[in-house]
Design an enzyme around this catalytic site. Structure first.
Site, PDB file in Angstrom:
ATOM      1  N   GLY A  53      24.169  11.298 -30.266  1.00  0.00           N
ATOM      2  CA  GLY A  53      24.601  12.201 -28.763  1.00  0.00           C
ATOM      3  C   GLY A  53      24.642  11.158 -27.618  1.00  0.00           C
ATOM      4  O   GLY A  53      24.657  12.215 -26.619  1.00  0.00           O
ATOM      5  N   ALA A  54      24.870  10.366 -27.583  1.00  0.00           N
ATOM      6  CA  ALA A  54      25.633   9.774 -26.623  1.00  0.00           C
ATOM      7  C   ALA A  54      26.928   9.819 -26.086  1.00  0.00           C
ATOM      8  O   ALA A  54      27.291  10.080 -24.931  1.00  0.00           O
ATOM      9  CB  ALA A  54      25.197   7.866 -26.382  1.00  0.00           C
TER      10      ALA A  54
ATOM     11  N   GLY B 253       0.989  -1.160   0.124  1.00  0.00           N
ATOM     12  CA  GLY B 253      -0.152   0.083   0.198  1.00  0.00           C
ATOM     13  C   GLY B 253       0.438   0.970  -0.154  1.00  0.00           C
ATOM     14  O   GLY B 253       1.943   1.378  -0.275  1.00  0.00           O
ATOM     15  N   GLY B 254       0.904   2.141   0.487  1.00  0.00           N
ATOM     16  CA  GLY B 254       1.491   3.993   0.375  1.00  0.00           C
ATOM     17  C   GLY B 254       2.125   3.248   1.471  1.00  0.00           C
ATOM     18  O   GLY B 254       3.626   4.527   1.169  1.00  0.00           O
TER      19      GLY B 254
HETATM   20  C1  HXC Z   1      -3.086  -4.255  12.201  1.00  0.00           C
HETATM   21  C2  HXC Z   1      -2.233  -5.987  11.602  1.00  0.00           C
HETATM   22  C3  HXC Z   1      -2.359  -5.619  10.048  1.00  0.00           C
HETATM   23  C4  HXC Z   1      -2.349  -3.807  10.262  1.00  0.00           C
HETATM   24  C5  HXC Z   1      -1.695  -7.548  10.587  1.00  0.00           C
HETATM   25  N1  HXC Z   1      -2.537  -7.156  11.347  1.00  0.00           N
HETATM   26  N2  HXC Z   1      -2.154  -5.912   9.450  1.00  0.00           N
HETATM   27  N3  HXC Z   1      -3.201  -5.756  12.541  1.00  0.00           N
HETATM   28  N4  HXC Z   1      -3.241  -3.719  10.937  1.00  0.00           N
HETATM   29  N5  HXC Z   1      -2.459  -3.259   8.499  1.00  0.00           N
HETATM   30  C6  HXC Z   1      -2.098  -7.750  12.296  1.00  0.00           C
HETATM   31  C7  HXC Z   1      -3.085  -9.387  12.068  1.00  0.00           C
HETATM   32  O1  HXC Z   1      -3.931  -9.182  12.616  1.00  0.00           O
HETATM   33  C8  HXC Z   1      -2.212 -10.648  13.089  1.00  0.00           C
HETATM   34  O2  HXC Z   1      -2.131 -10.300  14.397  1.00  0.00           O
HETATM   35  C9  HXC Z   1       0.108 -10.263  12.971  1.00  0.00           C
HETATM   36  O3  HXC Z   1      -0.987  -8.523  12.493  1.00  0.00           O
HETATM   37  C10 HXC Z   1       0.057 -10.845  11.934  1.00  0.00           C
HETATM   38  O4  HXC Z   1      -1.003 -11.124  10.691  1.00  0.00           O
HETATM   39  P1  HXC Z   1      -1.412 -12.551   9.501  1.00  0.00           P
HETATM   40  O5  HXC Z   1      -1.833 -11.691   9.073  1.00  0.00           O
HETATM   41  O6  HXC Z   1      -1.079 -13.076  10.727  1.00  0.00           O
HETATM   42  O7  HXC Z   1       0.275 -12.746   9.269  1.00  0.00           O
HETATM   43  P2  HXC Z   1       0.549 -13.540   7.625  1.00  0.00           P
HETATM   44  O8  HXC Z   1      -0.335 -14.618   7.111  1.00  0.00           O
HETATM   45  O9  HXC Z   1       2.218 -12.920   7.310  1.00  0.00           O
HETATM   46  O10 HXC Z   1      -0.029 -11.833   6.799  1.00  0.00           O
HETATM   47  C11 HXC Z   1       0.666 -10.445   7.272  1.00  0.00           C
HETATM   48  C12 HXC Z   1       0.122  -9.752   5.973  1.00  0.00           C
HETATM   49  C13 HXC Z   1      -1.560 -10.116   6.140  1.00  0.00           C
HETATM   50  C14 HXC Z   1       0.155  -9.858   4.410  1.00  0.00           C
HETATM   51  C15 HXC Z   1       0.922  -8.311   6.275  1.00  0.00           C
HETATM   52  O11 HXC Z   1      -1.904  -9.554   7.431  1.00  0.00           O
HETATM   53  C16 HXC Z   1      -1.845  -9.024   5.774  1.00  0.00           C
HETATM   54  O12 HXC Z   1      -2.704  -8.495   4.966  1.00  0.00           O
HETATM   55  N6  HXC Z   1      -2.145  -7.608   6.179  1.00  0.00           N
HETATM   56  C17 HXC Z   1      -3.235  -6.267   6.417  1.00  0.00           C
HETATM   57  C18 HXC Z   1      -2.603  -5.681   5.249  1.00  0.00           C
HETATM   58  C19 HXC Z   1      -2.998  -4.044   4.680  1.00  0.00           C
HETATM   59  O13 HXC Z   1      -4.561  -4.274   4.123  1.00  0.00           O
HETATM   60  N7  HXC Z   1      -2.548  -3.546   4.975  1.00  0.00           N
HETATM   61  C20 HXC Z   1      -3.574  -1.762   5.055  1.00  0.00           C
HETATM   62  C21 HXC Z   1      -2.564  -1.469   3.862  1.00  0.00           C
HETATM   63  S1  HXC Z   1      -3.069   0.028   3.133  1.00  0.00           S
HETATM   64  P3  HXC Z   1      -2.627 -11.575  15.527  1.00  0.00           P
HETATM   65  O14 HXC Z   1      -3.329 -10.977  16.813  1.00  0.00           O
HETATM   66  O15 HXC Z   1      -3.094 -12.582  14.731  1.00  0.00           O
HETATM   67  O16 HXC Z   1      -1.319 -11.282  16.117  1.00  0.00           O
HETATM   68  C22 HXC Z   1      -2.483   0.726   3.846  1.00  0.00           C
HETATM   69  C23 HXC Z   1      -2.547   2.299   3.257  1.00  0.00           C
HETATM   70  C24 HXC Z   1      -1.390   3.328   4.029  1.00  0.00           C
HETATM   71  O17 HXC Z   1      -1.119   0.557   4.039  1.00  0.00           O
HETATM   72  C25 HXC Z   1      -1.269   4.142   3.569  1.00  0.00           C
HETATM   73  C26 HXC Z   1      -0.178   5.305   3.421  1.00  0.00           C
HETATM   74  C27 HXC Z   1      -0.734   6.512   2.212  1.00  0.00           C
END
Ligand code: HXC
Length: 513
Positions: free
Chosen positions: A403-404, A169-170
């Site tokens: 040009g290079a 993401g971002g």
């Molecule tokens: C809160 C999160 C989290 C998040 C993971 N966790 N991502 N908690 N916010 N964004 C937590 C899970 O709940 C879990 O908690 C622990 O971290 C590990 O995650 P798992 O899913 O069990 O691990 P894994 O299978 O390795 O997968 C990792 C992952 C997945 C691929 C990163 O967790 C995932 O898809 N997370 C969401 C990603 C996402 O959509 N993020 C937002 C993107 S938008 P527990 O308690 O079970 O240990 C964004 C915008 C930014 O970031 C913009 C900036 C401009």
């Protein structure tokens, strides 16, 4: 006091455990180190001082008020790497997946502010699920605070990003603004939108690794400059990279002690093939010229028709840009131009002198190149060299066409010294094409037009496929025996070590992005 000390130690122990032993074990099971282990391998032993170890999040939604971890998913602080102060943040995947909350972002920002105010490099070790989903817009604000600081610090202090896990993401835009990205094969990935979104929007089926793994980004997109086999290799690369850089833009590039020796390199006299169309490996030339084993190639597997990287010459840090005749004959194309331009600008930001090896037949023709903006992209490299004020030397080993020739650090655009080997060919274009154009009528009217063409090609080649026309004009300062290249370069860079050139005052230039 005893009780108070016990409480302190208890809290410290809790902080060191991050999200708990089970999650640490899960991290190890994935072949990943923890945030603290990474710092341990990065810094000089015992030098790390943590800041903000007891910080916790302020979130009260979704029951988060009952789930607190000291440090809130990121370890921040400072330490020394090879004796030099460095600021570090390292995201802790064991705490809410290393996701970025308001306080997590504040901790990173504090480290960035300290790094900038104190003129020392910033290293970010990324391993995060992105914005802390439970916090919503507060987390997005935190990202923007980081992006802003990355941009303000750009060109002032070196910023390096190690990607040790997810970065999606971002979140990708913080590393993207930094100077170098290093990814770890198979355990890290970067993308703006993940495989699921890709499938919904474009119906493409792609794995996370294929979409945004180290291999894709080091070969296809060029987003990462390094794809490392494992985390330890990644950390070692970060240290090595830093060793070529000054602490900030006001310092000279570092140098290590060097004892003068015999600088003649006889092997260089035999590297250029007799046939000008035969390739040779420019890395062999680089290896012979610079200090033994000092080359650290950057962007190794991307746009292989140009080689860029850091090295040392008589102990001093230099940046090297070299056309690679082994790949696409060393032609300049879109990707090579962008890759080299970015590298040149980095070196110029941080006072690292530039050494260019030139063997370029020209720009790559074709609709693919034109429609993907070779005009704009070639201009990036031209612009980058033009504005660079560091000492700049070019060695033309063979072809310098069209040009290079101008673009590849010619004296016309500010190079300080330009050497050519006797094998150099410096002209508007290759003899074959030139003869066809300027002797078109004579060739077509000749009884044996093929023979005429060959005759005219030879005539043009005899006149221009050498370094002497350019030397007569002073465009080449000296035609040198290849074996003497290292010797000449050591002396010339020494001669230029106090170079002080200032470009006209401006707010900032407008590089053709
Ligand atoms: C809160 C999160 C989290 C998040 C993971 N966790 N991502 N908690 N916010 N964004 C937590 C899970 O709940 C879990 O908690 C622990 O971290 C590990 O995650 P798992 O899913 O069990 O691990 P894994 O299978 O390795 O997968 C990792 C992952 C997945 C691929 C990163 O967790 C995932 O898809 N997370 C969401 C990603 C996402 O959509 N993020 C937002 C993107 S938008 P527990 O308690 O079970 O240990 C964004 C915008 C930014 O970031 C913009 C900036 C401009």
């Amino acid at each position: 006091m005893e009780k108070k000390l016990a409480l302190l130690n208890e809290k410290k122990a809790a902080a060191l455990l991050g999200g708990g032993q089970a999650r640490i074990d899960a991290q190890h099971k994935k072949g990943k180190l923890t945030a603290r282990e990474r710092i341990h391998f990065l810094v000089d032993e015992g030098s790390f001082e943590e800041i903000g170890m007891m910080v916790t999040h302020r979130s009260k939604d979704f029951g988060l008020e009952n789930e607190q971890y000291l440090g809130d998913g990121v370890v921040t602080g400072y330490g020394t790497i090879n004796g030099r102060t460095t600021y570090i943040f390292s995201q802790d995947f064991t705490v809410f997946g290393g996701s970025l909350s308001e306080t997590h972002a504040e901790k990173i920002c504090r480290i960035m502010d300290l790094a900038l105010q104190n003129g020392a490099p910033l290293i970010g070790l990324n391993d995060s699920g992105g914005a802390r989903i439970q916090e919503g817009v507060v987390s997005l604000g935190g990202y923007a605070d980081i992006f802003y600081r990355n941009t303000m610090a750009s060109g002032v202090i070196p910023q390096l990003s190690g990607i040790m896990g997810p970065c999606a993401g971002g979140a990708v835009y913080s590393p993207a603004i930094t100077d170098f990205i290093l990814m770890v094969e198979n355990t890290s990935y970067m993308f703006v939108t993940g495989p699921n979104v890709v499938k919904t929007v474009t119906h493409e089926e792609v794995s996370a690794e294929e979409l945004g793994g180290a291999s894709s980004h080091s070969t296809k997109s060029g987003v990462t400059q390094f794809a490392c086999a494992n985390e330890i290799e990644c950390i070692e690369h970060i240290k090595k990279l830093l060793s070529f850089m000054p602490q900030n833009c006001d310092e000279a590039a570092p140098s290590i002690p060097y004892e003068a020796a015999n600088e003649t390199r006889a092997k260089l006299n035999n590297i250029i093939p007799e046939n000008a169309n035969q390739p040779y490996d420019i890395r062999e030339v680089i290896a012979e010229v610079i200090d033994a084993d000092s080359f650290l190639e950057v962007h190794k597997n991307y746009a292989e028709n140009i080689v860029v990287g850091f090295g040392r010459l008589a102990g001093k840090s230099i940046g090297i840009v070299a056309n690679q005749p082994m790949f696409l004959a060393g032609v300049l194309d879109n990707n090579a131009s962008i890759k080299a331009a970015r590298f040149v600008r980095f070196c110029d930001c941080f006072n690292i002198p530039l050494l260019v090896f030139e063997d370029v037949p020209g720009f790559l023709p074709g609709t693919d190149q034109e429609w993907n903006a070779i005009i704009t992209n070639g201009a990036k490299l031209l612009y980058a060299f033009c504005e660079a004020t560091v000492p700049r030397i070019t060695v033309i080993t063979r072809k310098a066409y069209g040009g290079a020739y101008d673009v590849m650090n010619s004296k016309h655009i500010g190079a300080d010294m330009n050497y050519a080997w006797p094998s150099a060919e410096i002209a508007v274009m290759g003899a074959k094409g030139a003869a066809e154009i300027i002797f078109k009528k004579e060739i077509s009217e000749a009884s044996d037009s093929q023979a005429k063409w060959l005759e005219k090609e030879k005539q043009y080649s005899d006149l221009f496929a050498n370094p002497y026309r350019a030397a007569e004009r002073g465009f080449v300062d000296e035609v040198i025996e290849p074996a003497e290249t290292r010797n000449k370069l050591i002396k010339a860079f020494k001669m230029l070590e106090n170079k002080a050139v200032k470009n006209p005052r401006k707010k900032h230039g407008n590089i053709p992005l």
